[in-house]
Each structure stands twice: as structure tokens, then as C-alpha cells.
Write a protein that holds these residues in place. Structure first.
Motif, mmCIF file in Angstrom:
data_model
loop_
_atom_site.group_PDB
_atom_site.id
_atom_site.type_symbol
_atom_site.label_atom_id
_atom_site.label_comp_id
_atom_site.label_asym_id
_atom_site.label_seq_id
_atom_site.Cartn_x
_atom_site.Cartn_y
_atom_site.Cartn_z
ATOM 1 N N LEU A 49 -113.039 42.226 -37.702
ATOM 2 C CA LEU A 49 -114.026 41.143 -37.626
ATOM 3 C C LEU A 49 -113.305 39.815 -37.773
ATOM 4 O O LEU A 49 -112.360 39.698 -38.549
ATOM 5 N N THR A 50 -113.786 38.827 -37.027
ATOM 6 C CA THR A 50 -113.252 37.485 -37.214
ATOM 7 C C THR A 50 -113.831 36.907 -38.495
ATOM 8 O O THR A 50 -114.807 37.434 -39.047
ATOM 9 N N GLU A 51 -113.256 35.824 -38.955
ATOM 10 C CA GLU A 51 -113.763 35.209 -40.180
ATOM 11 C C GLU A 51 -115.197 34.725 -39.987
ATOM 12 O O GLU A 51 -116.025 34.854 -40.884
ATOM 13 N N ALA A 52 -115.509 34.215 -38.805
ATOM 14 C CA ALA A 52 -116.864 33.739 -38.526
ATOM 15 C C ALA A 52 -117.867 34.897 -38.551
ATOM 16 O O ALA A 52 -118.957 34.777 -39.118
ATOM 17 N N GLU A 53 -117.502 36.019 -37.926
ATOM 18 C CA GLU A 53 -118.373 37.190 -37.920
ATOM 19 C C GLU A 53 -118.581 37.718 -39.337
ATOM 20 O O GLU A 53 -119.694 38.064 -39.729
ATOM 21 N N TYR A 54 -117.477 37.778 -40.079
ATOM 22 C CA TYR A 54 -117.539 38.245 -41.467
ATOM 23 C C TYR A 54 -118.455 37.354 -42.306
ATOM 24 O O TYR A 54 -119.328 37.843 -43.019
ATOM 25 N N THR A 55 -118.264 36.063 -42.212
ATOM 26 C CA THR A 55 -119.045 35.105 -43.004
ATOM 27 C C THR A 55 -120.521 35.176 -42.657
ATOM 28 O O THR A 55 -121.384 35.169 -43.540
ATOM 29 N N GLU A 56 -120.818 35.257 -41.373
ATOM 30 C CA GLU A 56 -122.222 35.327 -40.928
ATOM 31 C C GLU A 56 -122.894 36.603 -41.430
ATOM 32 O O GLU A 56 -123.998 36.570 -41.971
ATOM 33 N N ARG A 57 -122.215 37.731 -41.250
ATOM 34 C CA ARG A 57 -122.786 39.022 -41.689
ATOM 35 C C ARG A 57 -122.928 39.071 -43.211
ATOM 36 O O ARG A 57 -123.915 39.580 -43.731
#
Length: 84
Positions: A49-57
Motif C-alpha cells: 500500500l502507498t502511504e496515501a492508501e494506508y492513511t486513508e484506510r
């Protein structure tokens, strides 16, 4: 009339209460959400996961967890009023 109500209505409301309790517990499963948070963290650490995907989830799951905790607290107090 009150005896008739106790015989006919009380068992029905008890069954509905039990079904409602089971549904809330299943819908707002705290352990499941915590496992999803751990999985999200692991996928991020493994680079899937990218950092953006991780943060959003993570934000979504934390909001879900807060709602689930409130639902369980209200269920324990017999005062269910879930708002989203």
C-alpha cells in the motif's frame, strides 16, 4: 388484559431484543475492525500500500472502530441510537 399482553407480547419483544443484540454485535465487530487495522499496517509495511492508501484506510477504520465502540457501549446500556 395485562396478563394477555404479558403472555403474547413479552416473548415477542424478548425475541426481537435478542435478534437486535446479535445484529449489532455482528455489524459492529470491534475485533474484526482491529484485525483490519493490523492488516492495513502490515500491508503498508510490506510495501503493498502507498502511504496515501494506508492513511486513508486507517482513517476509515478508526472511524468505524469509534462507531463500533459507541454501539457496544449503548448496547450494554440498552440505549441503541447509532448515527452515521
Amino acid at each position: 388484559m395485562f396478563i394477555l399482553d404479558d403472555i403474547l407480547i413479552r416473548p415477542f419483544t424478548s425475541i426481537l431484543d435478542a435478534i437486535h443484540t446479535m445484529a449489532v454485535k455482528e455489524l459492529y465487530d470491534i475485533e474484526e475492525i482491529q484485525n483490519d487495522l493490523k492488516e492495513n499496517q502490515l500491508l503498508y509495511e510490506l510495501g503493498e500500500l502507498t502511504e496515501a492508501e494506508y492513511t486513508e484506510r486507517k482513517a476509515e477504520l478508526e472511524a468505524e472502530l469509534e462507531t463500533a465502540e459507541q454501539a457496544h457501549e449503548q448496547l450494554n446500556n440498552k440505549n441503541i441510537q447509532i448515527q452515521q
